[in-house]
Design an enzyme around this catalytic site. Structure first.
Site, PDB file in Angstrom:
ATOM      1  N   TYR A 176       1.040  -1.263  -0.126  1.00  0.00           N
ATOM      2  CA  TYR A 176       0.068  -0.389  -0.055  1.00  0.00           C
ATOM      3  C   TYR A 176       1.361   1.285  -0.087  1.00  0.00           C
ATOM      4  CZ  TYR A 176      -3.895   3.152   1.261  1.00  0.00           C
ATOM      5  OH  TYR A 176      -4.766   4.360   1.304  1.00  0.00           O
TER       6      TYR A 176
HETATM    7  N1  LIG Z   1      -9.404   5.781   4.442  1.00  0.00           N
HETATM    8  C1  LIG Z   1      -8.776   6.699   4.998  1.00  0.00           C
HETATM    9  O1  LIG Z   1      -8.256   6.351   6.226  1.00  0.00           O
HETATM   10  C2  LIG Z   1      -7.762   6.919   3.791  1.00  0.00           C
HETATM   11  C3  LIG Z   1      -6.545   6.940   4.083  1.00  0.00           C
HETATM   12  C4  LIG Z   1      -5.727   7.733   2.700  1.00  0.00           C
HETATM   13  C5  LIG Z   1      -6.272   7.766   1.506  1.00  0.00           C
HETATM   14  N2  LIG Z   1      -7.503   6.548   1.592  1.00  0.00           N
HETATM   15  C6  LIG Z   1      -7.985   6.264   0.103  1.00  0.00           C
HETATM   16  O2  LIG Z   1      -8.728   7.245  -0.325  1.00  0.00           O
HETATM   17  C7  LIG Z   1      -9.666   6.046  -1.409  1.00  0.00           C
HETATM   18  C8  LIG Z   1     -10.687   5.559  -0.921  1.00  0.00           C
HETATM   19  O3  LIG Z   1     -10.722   5.283   0.058  1.00  0.00           O
HETATM   20  P1  LIG Z   1     -11.640   4.869   1.275  1.00  0.00           P
HETATM   21  O4  LIG Z   1     -11.080   5.230   2.442  1.00  0.00           O
HETATM   22  O5  LIG Z   1     -13.447   5.810   1.279  1.00  0.00           O
HETATM   23  O6  LIG Z   1     -12.209   3.281   0.811  1.00  0.00           O
HETATM   24  P2  LIG Z   1     -13.502   2.662   1.122  1.00  0.00           P
HETATM   25  O7  LIG Z   1     -14.800   2.973   1.641  1.00  0.00           O
HETATM   26  O8  LIG Z   1     -13.259   0.811   1.097  1.00  0.00           O
HETATM   27  O9  LIG Z   1     -13.629   3.277  -0.835  1.00  0.00           O
HETATM   28  C9  LIG Z   1     -13.014   2.177  -1.629  1.00  0.00           C
HETATM   29  C10 LIG Z   1     -13.533   2.713  -2.912  1.00  0.00           C
HETATM   30  O10 LIG Z   1     -12.880   2.433  -4.201  1.00  0.00           O
HETATM   31  C11 LIG Z   1     -13.751   0.810  -4.484  1.00  0.00           C
HETATM   32  N3  LIG Z   1     -12.604  -0.069  -5.608  1.00  0.00           N
HETATM   33  C12 LIG Z   1     -11.703  -0.426  -4.866  1.00  0.00           C
HETATM   34  N4  LIG Z   1     -11.779  -1.428  -5.673  1.00  0.00           N
HETATM   35  C13 LIG Z   1     -11.802  -0.952  -7.274  1.00  0.00           C
HETATM   36  C14 LIG Z   1     -11.989  -1.768  -8.055  1.00  0.00           C
HETATM   37  N5  LIG Z   1     -10.484  -2.734  -8.522  1.00  0.00           N
HETATM   38  N6  LIG Z   1     -12.329  -0.740  -9.492  1.00  0.00           N
HETATM   39  C15 LIG Z   1     -13.634   0.597  -9.153  1.00  0.00           C
HETATM   40  N7  LIG Z   1     -13.292   0.992  -7.320  1.00  0.00           N
HETATM   41  C16 LIG Z   1     -12.624  -0.125  -6.770  1.00  0.00           C
HETATM   42  C17 LIG Z   1     -14.862   0.794  -4.116  1.00  0.00           C
HETATM   43  O11 LIG Z   1     -15.725  -0.102  -4.963  1.00  0.00           O
HETATM   44  P3  LIG Z   1     -16.773  -1.429  -5.465  1.00  0.00           P
HETATM   45  O12 LIG Z   1     -16.107  -2.078  -3.765  1.00  0.00           O
HETATM   46  O13 LIG Z   1     -17.670  -1.155  -5.532  1.00  0.00           O
HETATM   47  O14 LIG Z   1     -15.168  -0.939  -6.309  1.00  0.00           O
HETATM   48  C18 LIG Z   1     -15.245   1.681  -3.090  1.00  0.00           C
HETATM   49  O15 LIG Z   1     -15.721   2.324  -3.876  1.00  0.00           O
HETATM   50  C19 LIG Z   1      -8.619   5.254  -1.671  1.00  0.00           C
HETATM   51  O16 LIG Z   1      -7.741   5.291  -2.170  1.00  0.00           O
HETATM   52  C20 LIG Z   1      -7.451   4.837  -0.242  1.00  0.00           C
HETATM   53  O17 LIG Z   1      -6.464   4.548  -0.731  1.00  0.00           O
HETATM   54  C21 LIG Z   1      -8.241   6.256   2.171  1.00  0.00           C
END
Ligand SMILES: NC(=O)c1ccc[n+]([C@@H]2O[C@H](COP(=O)([O-])OP(=O)(O)OC[C@H]3O[C@@H](n4cnc5c(N)ncnc54)[C@H](OP(=O)(O)O)[C@@H]3O)[C@@H](O)[C@H]2O)c1
Length: 272
Positions: A176
């Site tokens: 990651y």
């Molecule tokens: N939450 C945190 O603390 C945090 C911190 C820093 C960065 N981020 C980044 O923020 C972004 C969003 O994450 P989140 O925290 O909102 O997590 P989340 O609630 O798990 O959402 C992840 C999203 O990505 C989609 N996804 C995953 N694999 C995919 C694929 N192969 N094709 C299309 N869609 C895909 C999922 O949808 P489906 O499963 O429906 O495809 C879901 O909508 C990510 O890039 C994550 O690395 C998160």
């Protein structure tokens, strides 16, 4: 009228008629990972700011419910079920944005995957492959198709979602951390190549944010919540909408001189 200057008037008109007033009025925006967390919050914030949105993820039920909610509130929204790791899926999503709204002005490449953190030597091959395919190849696929569409109408703005793990080694998995560093590298490369063509490319680096991803991780490692909170000057977990606000600003013309940057949205986590 040449393809380079297709006007955004139909979108502008529809935004004014629906009562939207905001920094993305008249813009067509694509958001990946919109079925949950930061992406779903971004869909609401982008619409509030006047964008017509194309929402992308793999889970249809969640996308359909969110699209329905947005339309019921008077916004222009559609969804495309697509896997960002597959170029042909992303091509279909970008084509849908262009077919429906006539153009693509903005993209928030937010879809991401985080494997349950474990020491490197205990992770299996799949952890590496899925992380890289989603977070790195996904952004690569998205940017290439989005850029092709944006070049036809004279430019646009792209925001890639990295992480504090793209800047420093946070207590998450090695793949990651590597993938999120790669997102920043690819952002800088694309920013340099396409700024002369009117496309601004930037990244955001969120800190811990309430979402399915972090909730799953903290459920099996409850002690980590305190570790994360104590490391931040603002000791709390962000609401997904707080991250979406940064993406909206970078996608808007208000950020017209911002190119190739990575904006930390982390409560100060990376200041220490
Ligand atoms: N939450 C945190 O603390 C945090 C911190 C820093 C960065 N981020 C980044 O923020 C972004 C969003 O994450 P989140 O925290 O909102 O997590 P989340 O609630 O798990 O959402 C992840 C999203 O990505 C989609 N996804 C995953 N694999 C995919 C694929 N192969 N094709 C299309 N869609 C895909 C999922 O949808 P489906 O499963 O429906 O495809 C879901 O909508 C990510 O890039 C994550 O690395 C998160």
């Amino acid at each position: 009228m040449t393809a380079w200057f297709q006007p955004a008037y139909p979108l502008l008109l529809s935004a004014f008629m629906s009562g939207d007033i905001g920094v993305l009025i008249g813009k067509s925006a694509l958001i990946t990972g919109a079925s949950a967390g930061i992406g779903a919050a971004a869909a609401r914030v982008f619409c509030r700011e006047g964008a017509a949105v194309t929402l992308v993820a793999r889970r249809e039920a969640q996308l359909a419910a969110l699209t329905e909610e947005l339309r019921a509130a008077g916004h222009r929204a559609q969804y495309v079920v697509a896997d960002v790791a597959k170029s042909e899926d992303v091509a279909r999503a970008v084509a849908a944005a262009v077919d429906t709204y006539g153009r693509l002005d903005a993209a928030f490449n937010n879809a991401g995957y985080g494997v349950e953190p474990k020491p490197m030597h205990l992770l299996d091959e799949d952890a590496y492959d899925t992380t890289m395919d989603t977070n790195v190849r996904g952004v690569w696929n998205c940017m290439r198709h989005e850029i092709r569409a944006m070049l036809l109408t004279g430019g646009g703005a792209i925001v890639n979602n990295s992480s504090t793990a793209g800047l420093v080694a946070t207590p998450v998995s090695a793949p990651y951390i590597a993938s999120k560093h790669a997102v920043i590298g690819m952002t800088k490369a694309a920013a340099t190549e396409y700024a002369p063509h009117g496309i601004r490319v930037n990244a955001i680096a969120p800190g811990s944010t309430r979402s399915e991803m972090i909730d799953t991780w903290l459920k099996s490692n409850p002690e980590m919540e305190d570790v994360l909170l104590q490391a931040a000057p603002l000791p709390r977990i962000a609401d997904p909408a707080e991250i979406a606000e940064a993406a909206v600003w970078l996608c808007s013309d208000r950020a017209s001189f911002v190119v190739g940057t990575t904006l930390s949205v982390d409560g100060g986590w990376t200041t220490r």
